[in-house]
Motif scaffolding. Structure first.
Motif: not given
Ligand code: DP6
Length: 330
Positions: A159, A258, A298
């Motif tokens: 993103r 979440m 998060d």
């Molecule tokens: C809670 O992108 O850090 O921020 O794909 O394993 O590297 P990996 O995980 P990551 O996860 C982010 C999770 C979050 C929610 C979000 O940003 O959508």
């Protein structure tokens, strides 16, 4: 299908590095979260998500070819030893492009994300690295392909290839070529994001491990894909109609849902600290008093407040030291 296969589909020929301008990618805050993978190797998500990029807060990365057998990795002006997590993840990512040719790179990354706010830098970091590799190796990938490449580093990085509101379409394909970010047309000049630091220390369980534990052990997780799908379409509607209350409600409920799945994991995952809950209650109190303010969180204890520019002064009094980003303003 593994990461090397995906890169081979996109870049089937040998590449030669050249020195190029540094590349920037913004950090992003998800309003509808990515939580859980259907493919761990390729970071393919269980659900679609939606974020807003943080404009000039993020990572810039410069790549230049060097002699020698190993990459030289620098972070914020400091040379990183090869065995550090940062350097090894960066080099492993570059390895994906060394299948048909051998070369070494000097990688210089600067993050201007306030570390005090405890924001993840892996999203902007891998997005900036993907953009920099595209230039340095002259890959000529389009933005959607770059989003696919960034995802291989970290899911949420797909993103960060774009500005503004970005939807991450989950896709259906096994190779993940249809799982990438798509920027939305809409702007929201008044939208503000307030970064509230509760605790900036490194968390014991990172997002990657946390989402896997949730998926494997929380029965409550079964309800997550439906919750996320509902929130995503309501958020799209909120953005389309510039309905701030709807945006805030959906984002806050999505984040709390979440966290509910995390808490229901085993061993339990509770990222909140007492100060996180104090700040949540403060937001709810302000809302009860008529101030339109919401939060998202998060995999950590820090809050990100969502509000419009008119609430700025009051909120700065309530949360002194809060850093404010207005993603759609110059
Ligand atoms: C809670 O992108 O850090 O921020 O794909 O394993 O590297 P990996 O995980 P990551 O996860 C982010 C999770 C979050 C929610 C979000 O940003 O959508």
């Amino acid at each position: 299908m593994n990461k090397l296969d995906v890169i081979n589909l996109l870049v089937p020929h040998p590449v030669q590095p050249r020195a190029v301008e540094e590349q920037f990618a913004p950090s992003n805050i998800a309003l509808c979260k990515y939580w859980g993978k259907r493919d761990r190797e390729l970071n393919l998500p269980v659900n679609a998500s939606l974020s807003v990029s943080l404009k000039s807060l993020g990572s810039r990365t410069r790549l230049s070819p060097i002699d020698g057998l190993a990459d030289e990795v620098w972070l914020n002006g400091e040379r990183q030893r090869p065995e550090t997590m940062f350097a090894s993840r960066v080099s492993a990512f570059i390895d994906l492009f060394r299948q048909h040719s051998s070369f070494s790179l000097k990688v210089e990354t600067h993050n201007n994300i306030p570390t005090a706010a405890g924001l993840a830098s892996s999203a902007s970091g891998f997005a900036a690295l993907a953009l920099a590799l595209n230039e340095c190796l002259d890959l000529q990938l389009n933005p959607q392909q770059l989003s696919v490449v960034a995802r291989l580093g970290s899911g949420s990085a797909c993103r960060s290839v774009f500005d503004g509101f970005v939807e991450w379409r989950m896709g259906q394909r096994e190779d993940g070529m249809d799982s990438h970010g798509i920027p939305l047309d809409q702007q929201w000049p008044d939208l503000c994001i307030g970064l509230i630091k509760v605790d900036a220390s490194t968390k014991a369980v990172d997002s990657r491990a946390g989402m896997q534990r949730t998926l494997e052990t929380a029965h409550l997780y079964q309800s997550w894909p439906l919750q996320a799908a509902t929130d995503l379409s309501r958020l799209q509607q909120a953005i389309e109609t510039q309905d701030f209350a709807l945006l805030g409600e959906c984002a806050e409920q999505n984040a709390l849902s979440m966290h509910a799945t995390m808490i229901a994991s085993w061993p339990p995952l509770l990222y909140w600290q007492p100060d996180s809950i104090t700040a949540m209650r403060q937001v709810w109190q302000l809302r009860q008093e008529g101030l339109p303010v919401y939060f998202t969180m998060d995999a950590g204890p820090n809050l990100k407040l969502l509000f419009e520019a008119s609430a700025r002064e009051v909120l700065l009094e309530q949360f002194p030291g809060m850093e404010i980003v207005q993603p759609f303003c110059a």
